[in-house]
Design a protein around this motif. Structure first.
Motif, PDB file in Angstrom:
ATOM      1  N   VAL A   6      26.327 -34.054   8.914  1.00  0.00           N
ATOM      2  CA  VAL A   6      27.743 -33.916   9.106  1.00  0.00           C
ATOM      3  C   VAL A   6      27.830 -32.666   8.357  1.00  0.00           C
ATOM      4  N   ILE A   7      29.425 -31.575   8.728  1.00  0.00           N
ATOM      5  CA  ILE A   7      29.678 -31.118   8.086  1.00  0.00           C
ATOM      6  C   ILE A   7      30.581 -30.709   6.795  1.00  0.00           C
ATOM      7  N   TYR A  74      30.192 -17.995   3.839  1.00  0.00           N
ATOM      8  CA  TYR A  74      30.452 -19.041   4.755  1.00  0.00           C
ATOM      9  C   TYR A  74      31.913 -20.345   5.741  1.00  0.00           C
ATOM     10  N   ALA A  75      31.810 -20.551   3.646  1.00  0.00           N
ATOM     11  CA  ALA A  75      32.524 -21.577   2.702  1.00  0.00           C
ATOM     12  C   ALA A  75      34.034 -21.421   2.982  1.00  0.00           C
ATOM     13  N   VAL A  76      34.219 -20.046   2.259  1.00  0.00           N
ATOM     14  CA  VAL A  76      35.065 -19.576   2.511  1.00  0.00           C
ATOM     15  C   VAL A  76      35.711 -18.624   3.392  1.00  0.00           C
ATOM     16  N   PHE A  82      33.506 -20.209   9.283  1.00  0.00           N
ATOM     17  CA  PHE A  82      33.229 -21.622   8.427  1.00  0.00           C
ATOM     18  C   PHE A  82      32.240 -22.497   9.022  1.00  0.00           C
ATOM     19  N   ALA A  83      32.618 -22.571  11.020  1.00  0.00           N
ATOM     20  CA  ALA A  83      31.735 -23.522  11.741  1.00  0.00           C
ATOM     21  C   ALA A  83      30.153 -22.450  12.345  1.00  0.00           C
ATOM     22  N   TYR A  84      30.253 -21.797  12.128  1.00  0.00           N
ATOM     23  CA  TYR A  84      28.809 -20.558  12.693  1.00  0.00           C
ATOM     24  C   TYR A  84      27.775 -21.023  11.826  1.00  0.00           C
ATOM     25  N   GLY A  85      28.795 -20.537  10.139  1.00  0.00           N
ATOM     26  CA  GLY A  85      27.339 -20.503   9.225  1.00  0.00           C
ATOM     27  C   GLY A  85      26.190 -22.544   9.008  1.00  0.00           C
ATOM     28  N   ALA A  86      27.616 -23.502   9.276  1.00  0.00           N
ATOM     29  CA  ALA A  86      27.394 -24.629   8.952  1.00  0.00           C
ATOM     30  C   ALA A  86      26.109 -25.444  10.148  1.00  0.00           C
ATOM     31  N   VAL A  87      26.648 -24.719  11.320  1.00  0.00           N
ATOM     32  CA  VAL A  87      26.366 -25.345  12.209  1.00  0.00           C
ATOM     33  C   VAL A  87      24.423 -24.708  12.445  1.00  0.00           C
ATOM     34  N   LYS A  88      24.948 -23.324  12.868  1.00  0.00           N
ATOM     35  CA  LYS A  88      23.416 -23.079  12.949  1.00  0.00           C
ATOM     36  C   LYS A  88      22.192 -23.477  11.211  1.00  0.00           C
ATOM     37  N   ARG A 321      25.673  -8.726   8.655  1.00  0.00           N
ATOM     38  CA  ARG A 321      24.127  -8.214   8.091  1.00  0.00           C
ATOM     39  C   ARG A 321      23.012  -9.569   8.477  1.00  0.00           C
ATOM     40  N   TYR A 322      24.489 -10.628   8.741  1.00  0.00           N
ATOM     41  CA  TYR A 322      23.782 -11.477   8.774  1.00  0.00           C
ATOM     42  C   TYR A 322      24.238 -12.843   9.863  1.00  0.00           C
ATOM     43  N   ASP A 323      23.024 -13.235  10.678  1.00  0.00           N
ATOM     44  CA  ASP A 323      23.330 -14.457  11.791  1.00  0.00           C
ATOM     45  C   ASP A 323      22.526 -15.696  11.048  1.00  0.00           C
ATOM     46  N   GLY A 324      23.755 -15.771  10.705  1.00  0.00           N
ATOM     47  CA  GLY A 324      23.458 -17.198   9.247  1.00  0.00           C
ATOM     48  C   GLY A 324      23.079 -17.545   8.016  1.00  0.00           C
TER      49      GLY A 324
END
Length: 401
Positions: A6-7, A74-76, A82-88, A321-324
């Motif tokens: 869960v996110i 990702y949180a802000v 936000f979704a991509y960071g959390a799912v990744k 710079r980052y992929d998740g």
């Protein structure tokens, strides 16, 4: 054995969250639940009302087995980032079977169909969307109208609701990374995301934060589990809350007035930078600055997030710079979660941080994680008592047995 992800933000944790956890376990038959949780600043563009460790404790008392922090960058950010960071991050654990999220719709099939469409937008839809964007409205509103026009049906009730929007972004991210995680959705009960109305036992986090800020604590037990109320009161009694964006008004104003490179901040577009600068010289209060800047095109939530980007130093090029997330930061666990952590260690390729003092040995690229440390140090400036720095180094991850 199945594992559910869960996110969450739990800002604060309330009865609606408890319902979602229980219903998600019931629907998926999950044996373990992992939460990806925002840290001390959240996607709405505000600080969390109490700190991430206190919210972690509440999560673990509510049926979550392991809490992992979503990196600040990702949180802000936007719903998409936000979704991509959390799912990744969930996918990188290599143990998750399901992801469950709340939605106003409560139907995964319709959300999945829209998600697939938005990942591969046909040219004729893009033309419609562009025509509405030219009218100076927000991207979200233009997309809402364009989708309804394209499909020949009013789907505002789907793409115009905040939990549905996030759900669509979660599904898009799962498809984009070709994840094997199966999405499920639980229909949201009670008042809407931003509602200031209440139900019999449900109230929105927006309403509850307002109650907390106004110190009307007697109401909270009706809408929050008792342990969540007690954790909240403990923070407030220590002078560690409630934390609001207004606590950082002077710092943000100082940065904006003092030749801060606003044009290099994420999500600041040409023209908007001048409006933000001008507002900072007219006002020194976050609410007034936001009120001056917002228009039909620039929403209040977007402006709030930009002010947090200024405060936290979130630059425009950071997401390229980052992929998740490039690490897994553990905030807390129960006994089952420790077992789960052992399983993750054997399956993930990402470094796991349980002891922050070791992060430079563990990470080859420390930049993203150091944003989390900086975010905590800034957050504690709002404390009435003990506004110390370095809490990420002194606070151990929480274990509830």
């Amino acid at each position: 054995m199945s594992i559910l992800g869960v996110i969450v933000e739990y800002n604060p944790l309330h009865n609606g969250h408890i319902y979602h956890i229980k219903k998600s376990i019931e629907t998926t038959g999950a044996d373990f639940v992992i939460a990806i949780m925002s840290g001390n600043f959240v996607q709405r563009g505000i600080p969390s009302i109490i700190d991430k460790w206190s919210r972690t404790e509440a999560a673990l008392l509510s049926g979550i087995d392991l809490v992992i922090e979503l990196p600040t960058i990702y949180a802000v950010s936007t719903a998409e980032n936000f979704a991509y960071g959390a799912v990744k991050l969930l996918d990188s654990l290599n143990v998750i079977d399901y992801i469950s999220f709340g939605s106003e719709l409560g139907s995964i099939d319709k959300l999945y169909k829209i998600s697939k469409f938005l990942l591969n937008e046909p040219e004729d839809y893009k033309v419609i969307l562009k025509s509405y964007l030219k009218r100076g409205i927000t991207y979200a509103k233009a997309r809402e109208i364009a989708l309804s026009e394209y499909f020949g049906a009013n789907i505002n009730d789907i793409v115009g609701n905040p939990n549905n929007i996030l759900g669509i972004e979660y599904i898009k991210s799962l498809i984009k990374i070709n994840s094997s995680i199966k999405p499920v959705t639980i229909k949201r009960l009670g008042p809407g995301y931003n509602s200031m109305k209440t139900g019999d036992s449900f109230a929105s986090a927006t309403y509850l934060r307002e109650v907390i800020i106004n110190k009307d604590y007697s109401i909270l037990s009706k809408y929050m589990p008792e342990y969540s109320v007690e954790i909240l009161k403990r923070c407030i009694d220590k002078g560690h809350g409630p934390v609001t964006l207004d606590n950082f008004s002077k710092i943000i104003t100082y940065l904006l007035r003092n030749n801060y490179s606003i044009e290099n901040v994420f999500d600041v577009t040409e023209g908007l930078q001048n409006r933000i600068k001008r507002a900072s010289f007219l006002f020194n209060n976050a609410d007034e600055i936001i009120g001056y800047i917002k228009t039909k095109r620039y929403t209040e939530s977007r402006i709030r997030r930009i002010l947090l980007h200024v405060l936290l130093g979130i630059e425009s090029n950071i997401y390229s710079r980052y992929d998740g997330p490039n690490y897994i930061r553990i905030l807390g666990s129960n006994k089952k979660g420790l077992e789960l952590l052992g399983m993750i260690k054997s399956k993930t390729e990402k470094p796991i941080i349980t002891k922050v003092s070791d992060y430079k040995k563990i990470l080859s690229d420390t930049y993203m994680f150091e944003k989390d440390i900086k975010a905590t140090d800034i957050y504690t400036l709002a404390y009435k008592n003990d506004p110390v720095s370095g809490l990420d180094f002194t606070k151990k991850f929480i274990v509830i047995k």
